[in-house]
Design a protein around this motif. Structure first.
Motif, short mmCIF file in Angstrom:
data_model
loop_
_atom_site.label_atom_id
_atom_site.label_comp_id
_atom_site.label_asym_id
_atom_site.label_seq_id
_atom_site.Cartn_x
_atom_site.Cartn_y
_atom_site.Cartn_z
N SER A 2 0.90 -1.21 -0.03
CA SER A 2 -0.01 0.03 -0.01
C SER A 2 1.14 1.28 -0.12
O SER A 2 0.73 2.10 -0.73
CB SER A 2 -1.11 0.26 1.05
OG SER A 2 -0.32 0.19 2.10
N ARG A 5 1.41 2.01 -3.95
CA ARG A 5 0.18 1.93 -4.53
C ARG A 5 -0.30 3.98 -4.29
O ARG A 5 -0.88 4.02 -4.96
CB ARG A 5 -0.64 1.13 -3.60
CG ARG A 5 -2.54 0.95 -4.08
CD ARG A 5 -3.23 -0.06 -4.04
NE ARG A 5 -3.15 -0.21 -2.82
CZ ARG A 5 -3.02 -0.99 -2.07
NH1 ARG A 5 -2.50 -2.33 -2.94
NH2 ARG A 5 -2.62 -1.69 -1.00
N SER A 53 1.07 6.16 2.37
CA SER A 53 -0.16 5.32 3.52
C SER A 53 0.32 5.62 4.59
O SER A 53 1.18 5.14 5.81
CB SER A 53 -0.28 4.06 3.20
OG SER A 53 -0.67 2.93 3.22
#
Length: 65
Positions: A2, A5, A53
């Protein structure tokens, strides 16, 4: 993953970050302790942008970015 991402990687410096890889210590920009814990993410001057994140907090041994 993540972390990857959430960031914009225009220079594709994170292309080697493979979710199927067992050992993130082999990824570029990742430094690990002798025990195998991620201790540093070398993200300076990479052209990455975006938000980190909250899962970055799961890297409990992380010391520098």
């Amino acid at each position: 993953m993540s972390v990857k991402r959430e960031l914009r990687d225009y220079k594709q410096v994170m292309d080697g970050w493979d979710i199927n890889s067992v050992d993130p210590c082999t990824w570029n920009m990742v430094a690990c302790s002798t025990e195998g814990f991620v201790i540093s993410l070398e993200m300076a001057s990479t052209g990455l942008s975006g938000m980190l994140s909250p899962s970055i907090g799961n890297l409990s041994h992380l010391r520098t970015m």
